[in-house]
Design a protein around this motif. Structure first.
Motif, short mmCIF file in Angstrom:
data_model
loop_
_atom_site.label_atom_id
_atom_site.label_comp_id
_atom_site.label_asym_id
_atom_site.label_seq_id
_atom_site.Cartn_x
_atom_site.Cartn_y
_atom_site.Cartn_z
N ASN A 437 -2.37 -18.44 -4.06
CA ASN A 437 -1.50 -19.47 -3.49
C ASN A 437 -0.35 -19.85 -4.41
OD1 ASN A 437 -2.91 -19.91 -0.99
ND2 ASN A 437 -4.54 -20.88 -2.19
N GLU A 438 -0.32 -19.31 -5.63
CA GLU A 438 0.81 -19.56 -6.53
C GLU A 438 2.07 -19.03 -5.84
OE1 GLU A 438 3.93 -18.60 -8.88
OE2 GLU A 438 2.53 -16.93 -8.68
N PRO A 439 3.17 -19.80 -5.80
CA PRO A 439 4.29 -19.47 -4.91
C PRO A 439 4.84 -18.05 -5.00
CG PRO A 439 4.53 -21.70 -5.72
CD PRO A 439 3.35 -21.13 -6.43
N LEU A 440 5.14 -17.54 -6.20
CA LEU A 440 5.74 -16.21 -6.28
C LEU A 440 4.74 -15.12 -5.87
CD1 LEU A 440 8.01 -17.75 -7.80
CD2 LEU A 440 8.25 -15.73 -9.25
N LEU A 441 3.50 -15.26 -6.32
CA LEU A 441 2.48 -14.28 -5.92
C LEU A 441 2.21 -14.38 -4.42
CD1 LEU A 441 0.39 -12.12 -6.43
CD2 LEU A 441 -1.19 -13.90 -7.24
N ALA A 442 2.17 -15.60 -3.89
CA ALA A 442 1.94 -15.78 -2.45
C ALA A 442 3.05 -15.12 -1.64
CB ALA A 442 1.84 -17.26 -2.11
N ARG A 443 4.28 -15.21 -2.15
CA ARG A 443 5.39 -14.59 -1.42
C ARG A 443 5.28 -13.07 -1.46
NH1 ARG A 443 7.92 -12.81 1.68
NH2 ARG A 443 10.07 -13.13 2.37
N ALA A 444 4.81 -12.52 -2.58
CA ALA A 444 4.60 -11.07 -2.66
C ALA A 444 3.50 -10.64 -1.69
CB ALA A 444 4.24 -10.68 -4.09
N ILE A 445 2.43 -11.41 -1.65
CA ILE A 445 1.33 -11.09 -0.72
C ILE A 445 1.82 -11.13 0.71
CG2 ILE A 445 -0.87 -11.95 0.18
CD1 ILE A 445 -1.52 -12.84 -2.73
N GLN A 446 2.65 -12.10 1.03
CA GLN A 446 3.21 -12.18 2.39
C GLN A 446 4.05 -10.94 2.69
OE1 GLN A 446 6.77 -14.65 3.73
NE2 GLN A 446 5.09 -15.99 4.34
N ALA A 447 4.85 -10.49 1.72
CA ALA A 447 5.67 -9.31 1.93
C ALA A 447 4.80 -8.06 2.13
CB ALA A 447 6.61 -9.10 0.75
N ILE A 448 3.67 -8.00 1.45
CA ILE A 448 2.77 -6.85 1.56
C ILE A 448 2.04 -6.85 2.89
CG2 ILE A 448 0.67 -5.81 0.63
CD1 ILE A 448 1.62 -6.85 -2.15
N THR A 449 1.50 -7.99 3.27
CA THR A 449 0.65 -8.05 4.47
C THR A 449 1.44 -8.25 5.75
OG1 THR A 449 0.35 -10.46 4.26
CG2 THR A 449 -1.23 -9.03 3.10
N GLY A 450 2.66 -8.80 5.62
CA GLY A 450 3.45 -9.09 6.82
C GLY A 450 2.98 -10.33 7.55
N GLN A 451 2.02 -11.05 6.97
CA GLN A 451 1.51 -12.27 7.60
C GLN A 451 2.34 -13.46 7.16
OE1 GLN A 451 -2.62 -12.47 6.47
NE2 GLN A 451 -3.25 -10.86 7.90
N THR A 452 3.20 -13.93 8.03
CA THR A 452 4.09 -15.03 7.67
C THR A 452 3.38 -16.37 7.67
OG1 THR A 452 4.82 -15.20 9.96
CG2 THR A 452 6.12 -13.81 8.48
N GLY A 453 2.50 -16.60 8.63
CA GLY A 453 1.76 -17.84 8.68
C GLY A 453 2.66 -19.06 8.72
N LYS A 454 2.16 -20.14 8.17
CA LYS A 454 2.91 -21.39 8.16
C LYS A 454 3.33 -21.80 6.75
CE LYS A 454 0.64 -23.20 12.30
NZ LYS A 454 -0.16 -24.31 12.88
N ARG A 455 3.22 -20.89 5.79
CA ARG A 455 3.54 -21.22 4.41
C ARG A 455 5.04 -21.50 4.27
NH1 ARG A 455 1.31 -20.42 -0.90
NH2 ARG A 455 2.76 -21.53 -2.27
N ASP A 456 5.35 -22.64 3.69
CA ASP A 456 6.74 -23.02 3.45
C ASP A 456 7.09 -22.72 2.00
OD1 ASP A 456 9.24 -24.13 3.30
OD2 ASP A 456 8.61 -26.21 3.65
N PHE A 457 8.06 -21.83 1.77
CA PHE A 457 8.45 -21.45 0.42
C PHE A 457 9.72 -22.17 -0.05
CE2 PHE A 457 5.74 -17.86 1.63
CZ PHE A 457 4.93 -17.76 0.50
#
Length: 489
Positions: A437-457
């Motif tokens: 859930n750390e912001p930069l790692l979470a953004r990388a995970i989102q880019a990998i999985t394609g799961q946008t969800g409701k996370r606000d960056f």
């Protein structure tokens, strides 16, 4: 094919030369009565090795050629500054050179490049208060087994003073990095968008020979059907090449198909370690070009094109590399990601799809080598030759001596490497390093999985760095050209 060590490489350079000016600048000496031994070493090393040698008039091969007055002029020039560090900065450096440095004791420099330093283990960033000369710090991470690791201080904590003095643009270097081995941090809280002192204190003490393992975190996640590896790597230190490969091997055994390299606090280091890491990630074809070196013209002309090429590796300290064989790499960066960190990205660009997430990097595209007063070795520092260093001159210089181009000939990133996904760190929401859930790692995970969800960056309080603990140390922005030890001719 045979391996040529540094001494033989230098022998090749000098024996191939037909330029009479090289002979002159290598042999001219100052008047023996002048106390300019250190400055003489600096000038001669810079005259031969410096990348911008032809752009600095006082480093020209014919600068002191007049046989009648040359020695006197040379001596006077060396004696123009009493302090060698000032001589190096004011007389020898090119105006656009941001990174070449001098050091009064080569051992402090070489220890730092090996990850050994006198430190309390606190790694921090510094930010200037808007519209003020005052400064505040925030904790990036704590080095394990350090003094700070035993104190009540964590990532994300803020401080505004040292020993009761408010940090400012004028005093922060002396207060945080001065001769005071023990100091007290005056802590602060983040309240309604403001950094506010809270009257809490943390006492820290610097320790001799603190060693930092640069592999800070290595782990894997299974998220959204993807097996994701993550390595937070904080310095390209060749003493830890085996540990680095062990971390990569463990991730391969875990079956990862994606890798996030976290280089956000990595200021650089060994070129050869960078090559090894690239080979672990991409592949081990030793006929594929990892980089091409570009020196100043008089050195460049002594080599063939193939001698200036460095290839991917198939072994780490004799152990065969079982590469991850990836086709895509995710890299986390900040403005503190420099030199060898940028080299990894740039040199892999022709072969991989690089997704850079974070902030623009430093923009350090030149490499260095440690120079000492070992004249029989053409000033190159070689660990096995420390007994050959002039005992009356312990100074070292770390000049920029060339640029590394990737396989496509690109090296022009002086303004930094631009991220594909811009996401600055937020000092009100740094998160826990290695947590998904750390912001930069979470953004990388989102880019990998394609799961946008409701996370606000959204970044509410972006960090615009004034300086940081690593950029204030001798390893600041260093890319050390140690591939010469392993080049094949």
């Amino acid at each position: 094919m045979k391996k040529i060590l540094v001494l033989l490489v230098i022998a090749v350079i000098f024996s191939c030369s037909k330029d009479e000016d090289l002979t002159l600048t290598k042999t001219i000496d100052p008047d023996g009565s002048a106390d300019v031994e250190v400055q003489d070493f600096m000038w001669k090393a810079m005259n031969f090795w410096y990348f911008w040698q032809s752009d600095v008039n006082d480093l020209a091969d014919d600068r002191f050629m007049n046989t009648a007055t040359g020695r006197a002029e040379y001596t006077a020039f060396l004696d123009a500054e009493d302090e060698p560090g000032a001589f190096f900065e004011n007389k020898l450096k090119y105006i656009e050179d941001r990174f070449s440095k001098s050091y009064s004791d080569y051992r402090v420099l070489t220890n730092s490049l090996a990850g050994i330093s006198k430190s309390n283990g606190l790694e921090f960033g510094l930010v200037r208060f808007q519209g003020s000369n005052d400064v505040f710090g925030y904790v990036r991470y704590i080095i394990p087994n350090s003094n700070a690791a035993t104190a009540d201080i964590l990532r994300g904590d803020l401080f505004t003073g040292v020993d009761g003095q408010t940090l400012t643009l004028n005093n922060y270097k002396d207060l945080l990095l001065g001769e005071n081995d023990t100091y007290t941090l005056n802590m602060a809280d983040f309240v309604n968008g403001n950094v506010v002192p809270n009257n809490q204190e943390v006492v820290l003490t610097k320790e001799e020979a603190l060693t930092e393992n640069p592999i800070f975190i290595s782990k894997s996640f299974e998220i959204g059907g993807e097996n994701i590896g993550y390595i937070m790597y904080n310095q390209f230190t060749n003493e830890y090449d085996d540990d680095l490969y062990a971390a990569v091997e463990a991730l391969k055994s875990a079956g990862i198909t994606n890798l996030v390299m976290d280089l956000r606090y990595n200021p650089g280091g060994s070129v050869n370690t960078t090559r090894l890491l690239a080979s672990m990630i991409y592949g081990t074809n030793t006929s594929e070009v990892f980089l091409r070196k570009r020196y100043n013209d008089k050195i460049q002309n002594q080599f063939t094109d193939s001698q200036l090429e460095v290839y991917f590796a198939d072994k780490v300290n004799g152990k065969t590399i079982n590469s991850l064989g990836l086709t895509k790499l995710y890299v986390l960066t900040t403005t503190g990601s420099a030199s060898a960190s940028e080299l990894l990205i740039n040199s892999l660009e022709p072969y991989l799809d690089i997704i850079q997430i974070g902030d623009v990097t430093t923009g350090k595209n030149e490499f260095s080598n440690t120079m000492v007063d070992d004249r029989d070795n053409s000033y190159l520092y070689t660990p096995s030759r420390t007994n050959k260093i002039n005992p009356d001159n312990q100074w070292a210089i770390l000049p920029l001596i060339g640029r590394n181009e990737n396989a496509e000939g690109f090296s022009d990133f002086t303004s930094g490497l631009q991220p594909d996904i811009l996401l600055k760190e937020d000092y009100s929401n740094l998160g826990i390093l290695g947590n998904q859930n750390e912001p930069l790692l979470a953004r990388a995970i989102q880019a990998i999985t394609g799961q946008t969800g409701k996370r606000d960056f959204t970044v509410k309080h972006p960090i615009d760095i004034l300086n940081d603990s690593k950029m204030l140390s001798p390893i600041k922005g260093k890319m050390i050209d140690d591939t010469v030890y392993d080049l094949e001719f």
